[in-house]
Design an enzyme around this catalytic site. Structure first.
Site, short mmCIF file in Angstrom:
data_model
loop_
_atom_site.label_atom_id
_atom_site.label_comp_id
_atom_site.label_asym_id
_atom_site.label_seq_id
_atom_site.Cartn_x
_atom_site.Cartn_y
_atom_site.Cartn_z
N ASN A 277 -15.22 2.00 3.99
CA ASN A 277 -14.26 0.99 3.54
C ASN A 277 -14.90 -0.39 3.69
O ASN A 277 -15.56 -0.66 4.70
CB ASN A 277 -12.99 1.06 4.38
CG ASN A 277 -12.27 2.39 4.25
OD1 ASN A 277 -11.56 2.63 3.29
ND2 ASN A 277 -12.48 3.26 5.23
N ASN B 160 0.89 -1.17 0.00
CA ASN B 160 0.00 0.00 0.00
C ASN B 160 0.93 1.22 0.00
O ASN B 160 1.62 1.46 0.98
CB ASN B 160 -0.88 -0.05 1.25
CG ASN B 160 -1.87 1.08 1.37
OD1 ASN B 160 -2.39 1.28 2.46
ND2 ASN B 160 -2.15 1.81 0.32
N HIS C 219 -15.65 1.57 8.60
CA HIS C 219 -15.47 0.26 7.96
C HIS C 219 -16.71 -0.60 8.15
O HIS C 219 -17.38 -0.52 9.19
CB HIS C 219 -14.30 -0.49 8.57
CG HIS C 219 -12.96 0.02 8.15
ND1 HIS C 219 -12.21 -0.56 7.16
CD2 HIS C 219 -12.25 1.09 8.60
CE1 HIS C 219 -11.08 0.12 7.01
NE2 HIS C 219 -11.08 1.12 7.88
N CYS D 37 -4.45 -2.79 3.85
CA CYS D 37 -5.15 -1.69 4.50
C CYS D 37 -5.01 -1.87 6.00
O CYS D 37 -5.59 -2.80 6.57
CB CYS D 37 -6.62 -1.65 4.08
SG CYS D 37 -7.58 -0.35 4.90
N CYS E 227 -5.09 6.31 8.13
CA CYS E 227 -4.48 5.30 7.28
C CYS E 227 -3.43 4.57 8.11
O CYS E 227 -2.39 5.15 8.45
CB CYS E 227 -3.85 5.92 6.04
SG CYS E 227 -3.08 4.70 4.94
N GLU F 261 -10.88 -0.03 -0.52
CA GLU F 261 -10.69 1.19 0.25
C GLU F 261 -11.48 2.33 -0.35
O GLU F 261 -11.44 2.57 -1.56
CB GLU F 261 -9.21 1.57 0.30
CG GLU F 261 -8.37 0.64 1.16
CD GLU F 261 -7.04 1.26 1.54
OE1 GLU F 261 -7.03 2.42 2.01
OE2 GLU F 261 -6.01 0.59 1.34
N GLY G 29 -8.25 -1.39 7.87
CA GLY G 29 -9.10 -2.54 7.58
C GLY G 29 -8.71 -3.74 8.42
O GLY G 29 -9.57 -4.48 8.93
#
Length: 269
Positions: A182, A13, A151, A209, A74, A200, A212
């Site tokens: 997400n 990522n 999420h 992620c 993030c 995402e 995540g």
């Protein structure tokens, strides 16, 4: 104006990091972030990360997805920034204050306390969040959690059989999620071990992620599927997530600096 950057990634990522803590950077807008992130005509990244001074903390981290939109958190970028900073720090983000600590080859990050109330996700109207009484095609009854950003987590028999490339955009932009969401599909593959794929918000399918992984682990712990320390395997590699009810989430994993360079700001403004 010529501006230096650092290209980094956490499990694939990838990020372009601009350090504005000791130099004045022009204002970043959606068009600029989108131009930098473009993999054909820009530098190329999943997220643009901008570091700025903070009055009450060590510094501020701003996060722009590849579509140009600014988001709250993030996890993978947090580890990359910890590696770049080189020492423990408390960092201001739009999703709250996080604590970073470099480790050998990566970092450990205190991601804060997860939130589960419908208006903290946020959702458009009141409903249960564990599970939600909703479904999109074969993906049904997800659990929702905010881990600095919103999420939903679906537990499925096979994460590779879930059509996230088609269902992900529909769920991300469903009006029930006024700030988008997400989308995670998770599978229990061993004792305290999850397999995870993530669509995402604002970036699409990525190799990893961090938030995540935090969301999936927290949901799995709440459901009793796993213990308080969870290995989460993503397409780009593994993260370790630790959480106990009522406490902060601890995420540990690798981060890598790929290369450094510079560009003319006006070329992308």
């Amino acid at each position: 104006m010529r501006v230096p950057f650092v290209k980094m990634h956490g499990l694939g990522n990838d990020f372009v990091v601009l350090d504005g803590r000791e130099m004045d950077l022009p204002a970043v807008c959606e068009d600029f972030a989108r131009a930098i992130a473009d993999r054909h005509t820009g530098i190329g990244c999943d997220q643009l990360i901008v570091l700025e001074p903070s009055e009450g903390h060590d510094f501020r981290m701003r996060i722009f997805n590849s579509d140009g939109g600014e988001v709250e958190a993030c996890g993978n970028a947090s580890r990359a920034v910890a590696l770049l900073h080189g020492k423990p720090a408390r960092v201001e983000t739009a999703g709250g204050i996080i604590a970073l600590e470099p480790t050998a080859g990566g970092a450990s990050v205190d991601m804060g306390i997860p939130r589960f109330d419908w208006d903290a996700i946020p959702l458009d109207y009141p409903m249960d969040t564990n599970p939600m009484p909703l479904g999109w095609g074969p993906l049904k009854s997800p659990s929702a959690v905010n881990v600095g950003n919103p999420h939903v987590v679906f537990f499925v028999p096979d994460v590779w059989a879930s059509a996230l490339d088609t269902l992900g955009p529909d769920i991300e932009t469903d009006p029930v999620f006024p700030q988008g969401v997400n989308v995670n599909v998770a599978q229990l593959i061993g004792a305290n071990h999850l397999q995870l794929r993530v669509w995402e918000r604002g970036a699409g399918l990525t190799r990893a992620c961090g938030t995540g992984a935090c969301a999936a682990a927290v949901v799995a712990i709440r459901k009793g599927f796993v213990g308080e320390t969870v290995r989460v395997s993503l397409p780009g590699g593994d993260l370790t997530i630790q959480w106990r009810e009522g406490s902060s989430i601890r995420m540990t994993g690798p981060a890598t600096e790929a290369f450094r360079g510079s560009f003319e700001w006006d070329d992308f403004a």
